[in-house]
Enzyme design. Structure first.
Site, PDB file in Angstrom:
ATOM      1  N   GLY A 215       0.837  -1.194   0.000  1.00  0.00           N
ATOM      2  CA  GLY A 215       0.000   0.000   0.000  1.00  0.00           C
ATOM      3  C   GLY A 215       0.869   1.239   0.000  1.00  0.00           C
ATOM      4  N   VAL A 219       3.663  -2.135   3.789  1.00  0.00           N
ATOM      5  CA  VAL A 219       3.822  -3.347   2.990  1.00  0.00           C
ATOM      6  C   VAL A 219       3.497  -4.489   3.936  1.00  0.00           C
ATOM      7  CG1 VAL A 219       5.386  -4.677   1.542  1.00  0.00           C
ATOM      8  CG2 VAL A 219       5.741  -2.245   1.796  1.00  0.00           C
ATOM      9  N   VAL A 220       2.681  -5.430   3.463  1.00  0.00           N
ATOM     10  CA  VAL A 220       2.263  -6.522   4.341  1.00  0.00           C
ATOM     11  C   VAL A 220       2.805  -7.845   3.795  1.00  0.00           C
ATOM     12  CG1 VAL A 220       0.275  -7.726   5.333  1.00  0.00           C
ATOM     13  CG2 VAL A 220       0.189  -5.252   5.033  1.00  0.00           C
ATOM     14  N   ASP A 356     -10.754   5.247   8.794  1.00  0.00           N
ATOM     15  CA  ASP A 356     -10.482   4.819   7.416  1.00  0.00           C
ATOM     16  C   ASP A 356     -11.327   3.581   7.143  1.00  0.00           C
ATOM     17  OD1 ASP A 356      -9.395   4.770   4.883  1.00  0.00           O
ATOM     18  OD2 ASP A 356      -7.520   3.822   5.470  1.00  0.00           O
TER      19      ASP A 356
HETATM   20  P1  ADP Z   1      -2.722  -0.274   4.491  1.00  0.00           P
HETATM   21  O1  ADP Z   1      -2.628   0.869   5.439  1.00  0.00           O
HETATM   22  O2  ADP Z   1      -1.530  -0.401   3.624  1.00  0.00           O
HETATM   23  O3  ADP Z   1      -4.043  -0.308   3.753  1.00  0.00           O
HETATM   24  P2  ADP Z   1      -3.723  -2.672   5.824  1.00  0.00           P
HETATM   25  O4  ADP Z   1      -3.600  -2.956   7.276  1.00  0.00           O
HETATM   26  O5  ADP Z   1      -5.082  -2.303   5.314  1.00  0.00           O
HETATM   27  O6  ADP Z   1      -2.646  -1.584   5.432  1.00  0.00           O
HETATM   28  O7  ADP Z   1      -3.210  -3.938   5.037  1.00  0.00           O
HETATM   29  C1  ADP Z   1      -3.181  -4.007   3.652  1.00  0.00           C
HETATM   30  C2  ADP Z   1      -3.767  -5.318   3.156  1.00  0.00           C
HETATM   31  O8  ADP Z   1      -3.055  -6.400   3.706  1.00  0.00           O
HETATM   32  C3  ADP Z   1      -5.194  -5.516   3.593  1.00  0.00           C
HETATM   33  O9  ADP Z   1      -6.097  -4.976   2.682  1.00  0.00           O
HETATM   34  C4  ADP Z   1      -5.325  -7.009   3.667  1.00  0.00           C
HETATM   35  O10 ADP Z   1      -5.613  -7.539   2.392  1.00  0.00           O
HETATM   36  C5  ADP Z   1      -3.919  -7.451   4.050  1.00  0.00           C
HETATM   37  N1  ADP Z   1      -3.851  -7.654   5.522  1.00  0.00           N
HETATM   38  C6  ADP Z   1      -3.517  -6.768   6.461  1.00  0.00           C
HETATM   39  N2  ADP Z   1      -3.542  -7.306   7.691  1.00  0.00           N
HETATM   40  C7  ADP Z   1      -3.892  -8.592   7.515  1.00  0.00           C
HETATM   41  C8  ADP Z   1      -4.069  -9.701   8.414  1.00  0.00           C
HETATM   42  N3  ADP Z   1      -3.893  -9.575   9.719  1.00  0.00           N
HETATM   43  N4  ADP Z   1      -4.415 -10.875   7.874  1.00  0.00           N
HETATM   44  C9  ADP Z   1      -4.598 -11.016   6.541  1.00  0.00           C
HETATM   45  N5  ADP Z   1      -4.429 -10.034   5.662  1.00  0.00           N
HETATM   46  C10 ADP Z   1      -4.084  -8.830   6.120  1.00  0.00           C
HETATM   47 MG    MG Z   2      -5.922  -0.694   4.330  1.00  0.00          MG
END
Ligand code: ADP
Ligand code: MG
Length: 473
Positions: A215, A219-220, A356
């Site tokens: 994002g 980064v996840v 958000d």
């Molecule tokens: P950002 O601020 O970059 O949007 P998010 O926390 O929304 O960060 O995470 C981005 C994406 O990563 C989410 O839309 C989801 O698809 C995936 N994600 C985040 N946290 C998790 C989690 N605990 N388990 C599974 N997927 C996750």
């Molecule tokens: Mg998000």
């Protein structure tokens, strides 16, 4: 899927167009250095383990034991917090390794008497002084052991050395800048990668798999948990890495700057540390939500700007975002009522506004909606807290109405329902509703300033003094 095996560290890399943890570009010295450190760290760990085994064998059942502790390799890059300094001191404005004040030549410009007089222009004296001055060069300039010898540098040599140092520093700053940008754009910077490797090397994570999402702010990654302080880390986790480039965070300042919980610390911190606040904030907010029983990820660990969370999904497949689901009418209706309840709980029990909330930050897993992404969530008493809530309500109402949930309330009804307020609704006049919200926020601001109180719950505001707020977890 490529797998790299480095002395027991297994790092699996799922190729991703935007992400390269250990890819072909890793030929730069920085990454080699990092790899060398990792290998060294792994080697040291193995030596220590062997030493521990020998210690146990040597002591056996004896009541008096001999410790081999002194022979252990205390490696500076071991996963413990002691290595914090390795990254941290570079961040601080006050450099703890600042050189002492340079010595000055006596004002009169000469010492001694008669034949033995030595002026400040004396060649030997100047040469020695120039050598001593090398100590004040930037730390990355390797001056060798010349300082320990009776080395005399002429002014000419000293000046050109200094000139060289300056230009090297400028060049290195330029290169560093470029590297920071390019890697941050792709995925994570070298420091972050080192931190991630350290988690693997320390056994906290078994392995780091592919990237789930890149994002703007984070980064996840998907990872497999190991052990942390003799407790198992969940089998499947995500690493939410907050990006260390400030660009994206600039417009988000207001979520944290005006959050009284972080306000005092905000002003004193440098940019890199502010990013860590985001991760910390998400952790605190998730803890509050967990306490209230809202389905959300559980925090396994926070290390600097990396948050390790339980994985919502199964077998490496993340739960879909609500926007990507194809739920039937009954499930959609269930989801709506869950979201409604979660919004109320969030506001009334956790004293939080998501800020958000949308179909992008709600996951559908095991027949339930899970809330994620709460780093920007604020308390309702935040100067713009109610406006953020109104925006959340707009997203939620619009989404469920579009997906055909007939029971979905209008944004105004939803706002009143979540907050327990009774603002006047005129469906045709959003500006009028917003004006009421702003007036409330203004009253709260005034109240805070007058009373010097930091918080004020708005759910049942009748002008009476503020109640005590839920403490930070
Ligand atoms: P950002 O601020 O970059 O949007 P998010 O926390 O929304 O960060 O995470 C981005 C994406 O990563 C989410 O839309 C989801 O698809 C995936 N994600 C985040 N946290 C998790 C989690 N605990 N388990 C599974 N997927 C996750
Ligand atoms: Mg998000």
């Amino acid at each position: 899927m490529a797998e790299l095996l480095t002395l027991g560290i297994v790092i699996t890399v799922i190729p991703h167009p935007e992400v390269s943890l250990l890819s072909g570009e890793e030929t730069d010295t920085n990454s080699d250095l990092m790899l060398a450190r990792l290998l060294q760290m792994q080697y040291d760990r193995e030596c220590d383990t062997q030493l521990r085994r020998e210690e146990r064998k040597y002591n056996g059942e004896s009541k008096v034991s001999i410790s081999f502790e002194n022979y252990r390799t205390a490696h500076p890059y071991d996963g413990s917090e002691s290595s914090e300094d390795e990254v941290d001191w570079q961040d601080t404005r006050d450099d703890p390794y600042k050189p002492d004040k340079p010595q000055v030549t006596p004002r009169k410009g000469f010492t001694g008497k008669g034949k033995n007089i030595t002026t400040k222009h004396d060649e030997v004296l100047c040469g020695r002084k120039n050598t001593a001055r090398m100590d004040n060069f930037a730390p990355e300039v390797l001056v060798g052991d010349g300082l320990g010898m009776d080395l005399k540098l002429s002014n000419q040599v000293f000046n050109s050395l200094k000139q060289h140092c300056h230009s090297e520093q400028r060049r290195s700053a330029r290169l560093h800048d470029k590297k920071e940008h390019s890697t941050a754009e792709q995925a994570v910077d070298p420091r972050t990668r080192l931190l991630m490797y350290k988690m693997v090397s320390a056994g906290t994570l078994e392995r780091i798999n592919g990237c789930i999402s890149t994002g703007k702010e984070s980064v996840v990654f998907h990872a497999n948990g190991g052990m942390l302080e003799e407790q198992p880390v969940p089998e499947e986790v995500v690493l939410k890495v907050f990006k260390t480039t400030l660009n994206e965070f600039k417009n988000r300042d207001r979520y944290i700057k005006d959050d009284y919980r972080f306000k005092d610390r905000f002003s004193k911190l440098n940019p890199r540390k502010i990013i860590r606040l985001w991760a910390e904030k998400e952790m605190h907010n998730l803890a509050r939500m967990k306490k209230a029983g809202i389905p959300c990820p559980e925090v396994a660990l926070l290390r600097k700007h990396i948050l390790v969370l339980s994985f919502i999904g199964k077998d490496h497949v993340p739960a879909p975002k609500l926007k990507d689901t194809m739920l039937g009418a009954a499930d959609m209706k269930t989801a709506y009522y869950q979201v409604l309840q979660m919004m109320q709980q969030l506001y009334q029990e956790c004293n939080l506004v998501h800020a958000d909330l949308s179909e992008y930050n709600m996951l559908w897993h095991q027949g339930q909606v899970w809330l994620i992404d709460v780093s920007q969530s604020v308390e309702p008493s935040h100067p713009h807290g109610l406006q953020f809530l109104f925006r959340d309500c707009t997203n939620v109402s619009t989404f469920f109405q579009k997906r055909g949930v007939a029971e979905a309330m209008s944004v105004y009804e939803l706002f009143n329902c979540v907050t327990g307020l009774d603002l006047t609704i005129n469906e045709e006049d959003e500006a009028e509703f917003l004006a009421q919200i702003e007036a409330l926020e203004k009253r709260n601001e005034d109240h805070v300033q007058k009373r010097g109180k930091k918080t004020f719950p708005l759910s049942s505001w009748d002008g009476s003094p503020p109640l005590k707020h839920a403490a930070d977890d």
